[in-house]
Design a protein around this motif. Structure first.
Motif, short mmCIF file in Angstrom:
data_model
loop_
_atom_site.label_atom_id
_atom_site.label_comp_id
_atom_site.label_asym_id
_atom_site.label_seq_id
_atom_site.Cartn_x
_atom_site.Cartn_y
_atom_site.Cartn_z
N PHE A 16 0.83 -1.26 0.12
CA PHE A 16 -0.05 0.05 -0.13
C PHE A 16 0.78 1.21 -0.02
N GLY A 17 0.59 1.93 -0.83
CA GLY A 17 1.12 3.58 -0.95
C GLY A 17 0.57 4.19 0.25
N THR A 18 1.38 5.06 0.83
CA THR A 18 1.39 5.91 2.14
C THR A 18 0.91 7.37 1.87
N ASP A 19 0.43 7.49 0.73
CA ASP A 19 -0.22 9.02 0.51
C ASP A 19 -1.41 9.14 0.41
N PRO A 20 -2.31 9.55 1.40
CA PRO A 20 -3.75 9.24 1.48
C PRO A 20 -4.38 10.29 0.33
N GLU A 21 -3.52 11.40 0.02
CA GLU A 21 -4.27 11.98 -1.25
C GLU A 21 -4.33 11.52 -2.38
N HIS A 22 -3.44 10.50 -2.65
CA HIS A 22 -3.26 9.56 -3.90
C HIS A 22 -3.11 8.17 -3.54
N PRO A 23 -4.29 7.25 -2.76
CA PRO A 23 -4.14 6.31 -2.13
C PRO A 23 -3.79 5.22 -3.09
N LYS A 25 10.21 6.18 -3.27
CA LYS A 25 10.02 7.63 -2.86
C LYS A 25 9.42 7.95 -1.36
N ARG A 26 8.80 7.12 -1.09
CA ARG A 26 7.99 7.17 0.20
C ARG A 26 7.74 5.82 0.86
N PRO A 27 7.60 5.78 2.12
CA PRO A 27 7.48 4.39 2.81
C PRO A 27 6.23 3.59 2.22
N ILE A 28 6.62 2.33 2.36
CA ILE A 28 5.46 1.54 1.71
C ILE A 28 4.84 0.81 3.10
N ILE A 29 3.70 0.34 3.06
CA ILE A 29 3.22 -0.58 3.91
C ILE A 29 2.96 -1.91 3.30
N HIS A 30 3.47 -2.96 3.92
CA HIS A 30 3.16 -4.22 3.11
C HIS A 30 2.68 -5.46 4.35
N PHE A 31 1.84 -6.19 3.92
CA PHE A 31 1.22 -7.16 4.84
C PHE A 31 1.33 -8.56 4.21
N SER A 32 1.39 -9.57 4.74
CA SER A 32 1.07 -10.99 4.15
C SER A 32 0.07 -11.55 5.36
N ALA A 33 -0.88 -12.12 4.89
CA ALA A 33 -1.71 -12.92 5.73
C ALA A 33 -2.46 -14.37 4.88
N GLY A 34 -2.66 -15.31 5.83
CA GLY A 34 -3.16 -16.57 5.39
C GLY A 34 -4.36 -17.22 6.11
N ASN A 35 -4.95 -18.08 5.61
CA ASN A 35 -6.15 -18.62 6.06
C ASN A 35 -5.78 -19.88 6.84
N GLY A 36 -4.56 -20.02 7.54
CA GLY A 36 -4.09 -21.03 8.39
C GLY A 36 -3.68 -20.31 9.64
#
Length: 279
Positions: A214-221, A262-273
């Motif tokens: 996810f990009g972290t500029d709420p003006e341009h999500p 250019k600006r920080p990125i939020i990364h996630f991983s998730a699983g159904n186990g």
């Protein structure tokens, strides 16, 4: 490209009314459902930029996790706001970056963003449904049943930490069934720099996985604010938009490379186990 079948990028319309009032308090980013990636786990993301409220209680046929991340990378555990959420008869007050685990059938809602001093990233995952569905519900569980269903900080029970170059990661959240009984797996971090290493290619035999950037500029999500190269079955796919990737069990993936940032990125991983294991 064949590997694109797993990717859902920002810019798709939101197909349902999420019920936030005022509507412009929430800025959508990515909406993943079966119309984008058949067989996926339904997920959506966006930014709260001002106080708002979502009235009523609902329930789902699937387990769900709700994630709230403060938008200040210099103060990552601080939500820089206050959110109230009802889970059955328990009222949860959220002031830190956190994940809320909602078991299938549990009534929840009446979400109110009471303060948003800085924008707050919010994303949800329905662990066994490909399309969003909800039905009205009433709170019936005894008070206290779900009071502990909020997890803060990246603190696996076994104390493990991912390998990464110095300065690349800020660790935000870790959830699994050891941390909270019956909960699914979730990991959330910040990317702060470019990176040309790891993790090694692997797959999972016992869970389907979502990977998000996810990009972290709420003006341009929609905009990632850099480039991530994500490998699927040995082939790199370039990501420049906020994106969620669905990986059925048995699909080889990684490494994750960040050639431009250019600006920080939020990364996630998730699983159904309930527990995370690589093969």
């Amino acid at each position: 490209m064949e590997r694109e079948q797993y990717f859902c990028r920002a810019g798709r319309p939101v197909p349902v009314d999420l019920g936030y009032r005022p509507e412009d308090a929430f800025r959508p980013s990515v909406w993943l459902d079966s119309s984008a990636v058949p067989g996926c786990m339904c997920s959506h993301s966006g930014w709260f930029v001002m106080p708002c409220r979502q009235e009523g209680l609902v329930k789902h046929k699937t387990d769900e996790i709700l994630i709230f991340v403060g938008g200040d990378p210099a103060d990552p555990e601080n939500l820089n706001g206050e959110i109230e959420l009802q889970l059955e008869q328990d009222k949860l007050t959220l002031t830190h970056t956190c994940v809320v685990f909602i078991p299938a059938g549990a009534a929840h809602g009446n979400l109110e963003v009471k303060r948003a001093d800085k924008p707050i990233l919010h994303f949800t995952i329905q662990m066994s449904e490909s399309d969003y569905s909800a039905e009205p519900a009433a709170a019936t569980a005894p008070v206290g049943t779900y009071a502990n269903h909020v997890v803060e900080r990246y603190e696996p029970v076994d104390g493990s930490r991912p390998e990464a170059p110095p300065g690349f990661l800020t660790l935000l959240l870790w959830l699994d069934s050891q941390k909270l009984k019956s909960a699914p797996y979730l990991e959330t971090v910040w990317f702060h720099t470019t990176n040309d290493t790891g993790p090694e290619e692997h797959m999972h035999d016992d869970l389907d996985e979502l990977i998000g950037f996810f990009g972290t500029d709420p003006e341009h999500p929609d905009e990632l604010g850099g480039e991530v190269q994500f490998f699927v079955e040995g082939e790199p796919v370039s990501v420049r938009k906020s994106c969620i990737i669905y990986l059925p069990r048995g699909v080889r993936h990684s490494p994750i490379l960040v050639p431009e940032l250019k600006r920080p990125i939020i990364h996630f991983s998730a699983g159904n186990g309930g527990d995370y294991a690589r093969k």
